[in-house]
Structure formats: structure tokens, C-alpha cells
Design a protein around this motif. Sequence first.
Motif, PDB file in Angstrom:
ATOM      1  N   ASN A  29     -10.220  10.247   1.983  1.00 39.42           N
ATOM      2  CA  ASN A  29      -9.555   9.941   3.240  1.00 39.42           C
ATOM      3  C   ASN A  29      -9.870   8.503   3.647  1.00 39.42           C
ATOM      4  O   ASN A  29      -9.006   7.782   4.133  1.00 39.42           O
ATOM      5  CB  ASN A  29      -9.993  10.926   4.333  1.00 39.42           C
ATOM      6  N   TRP A  32      -7.633   6.295   1.796  1.00 36.23           N
ATOM      7  CA  TRP A  32      -6.291   6.237   2.385  1.00 36.23           C
ATOM      8  C   TRP A  32      -6.280   5.216   3.512  1.00 36.23           C
ATOM      9  O   TRP A  32      -5.376   4.384   3.596  1.00 36.23           O
ATOM     10  CB  TRP A  32      -5.871   7.620   2.879  1.00 36.23           C
ATOM     11  N   ARG A  56       4.226   5.193   3.028  1.00 34.05           N
ATOM     12  CA  ARG A  56       4.767   6.490   2.604  1.00 34.05           C
ATOM     13  C   ARG A  56       6.176   6.343   2.016  1.00 34.05           C
ATOM     14  O   ARG A  56       6.491   6.942   0.987  1.00 34.05           O
ATOM     15  CB  ARG A  56       4.801   7.463   3.779  1.00 34.05           C
ATOM     16  N   GLU A  81      -3.912  11.380  -0.173  1.00 34.12           N
ATOM     17  CA  GLU A  81      -2.680  11.402   0.615  1.00 34.12           C
ATOM     18  C   GLU A  81      -1.561  10.646  -0.108  1.00 34.12           C
ATOM     19  O   GLU A  81      -0.421  11.109  -0.176  1.00 34.12           O
ATOM     20  CB  GLU A  81      -2.924  10.787   1.995  1.00 34.12           C
ATOM     21  N   ARG A  84      -0.298  12.597  -3.187  1.00 35.95           N
ATOM     22  CA  ARG A  84       0.651  13.665  -2.842  1.00 35.95           C
ATOM     23  C   ARG A  84       2.056  13.104  -2.633  1.00 35.95           C
ATOM     24  O   ARG A  84       3.043  13.727  -3.031  1.00 35.95           O
ATOM     25  CB  ARG A  84       0.191  14.403  -1.582  1.00 35.95           C
TER      26      ARG A  84
END
Length: 160
Positions: A29, A32, A56, A81, A84
Amino acid sequence: MTTLTPQKPATPKPAGGIPAPAPAAATRNDSWHRLIDAVRESGQYPTRSEAESVTRVVLSALGGHIVGDERVDLARALPEEAARVVASQIPVTRSLTAAEFVESVAVRIEGATPATARWDVSSVLSVLPDLVGDALVTRLLAQLPPGYALLFGRAELSLA
């Protein structure tokens, strides 16, 4: 009299812009957040939220264009993140030129133009080499049509 609160020492940043990881306590995390902070700095975005949104969108677009071992290795190298976002994309049936890729990102970002989308794409992709390594970026570029190297912040040489 003013009392100063001790500040946490700043995490040193290598020349590429992504801060060096904190000692072993860093989590994926944290990675990220470091990625988002690097994109925010690279793209001069006013908020972390804007940098996260752009990250993103760009990684989502990229995820459809990378397949095979390179896709797996990219997902492994990215923060959880981001991995994914990349891994959740269905591979495209037709490779896009770099210009078409930028245009595809422009339609995903409200109010974007091709020029602002190129800025967004470059702001995200140019921080990836420091995060995932130059060798993996070279493998990614080998899968993509000519023209993508500049988006990753690399010169693209062509044979004479």
C-alpha cells in the motif's frame, strides 16, 4: 515561545523521482502511495486524487496491450492496487499505435484533449522504469508498436 514538533525524516528520492522504499516496514500500500506521489510530481497534478485517477486510467489502458509473461511480470513489479488495474483488463484484439493509445486515454478522461492525454500518459508511464526496472520496460516496449518509447520517457531509435 513557539514549540517545534519533530518532523519525520524525509525518505530519500533517487534521481528518477520515485522515493526510495522505507525500511522493511513498507507495505505494498505504501508502494501505491509512492507511485501516486511520483505521478503527481511528474505530471504536476494539484491533488493526489487527480494523480490517482490518471494513474488508474493509464494503467488500465496499458493493461489491455501487454500480454503473456510481460503482463505477469509487470503485475508482480507494481504495487498491489496497480497490479489489479493492469491484470483486470481484457487483452485488446488490435494493437494501437502510440497516437491511438493516447487518443484512447483521452476519451476515458473527462475534458481531456489529445495534448492533455499525452501529458497524462507520459506522466504515468515515465515513472514506471524506476518502479519496475529498465529491463522489464524494454520487454514491454518490444511488445508494443513503435512510438511508445517516448511515452515511457525514452528516446526511440530507428534503424537507418
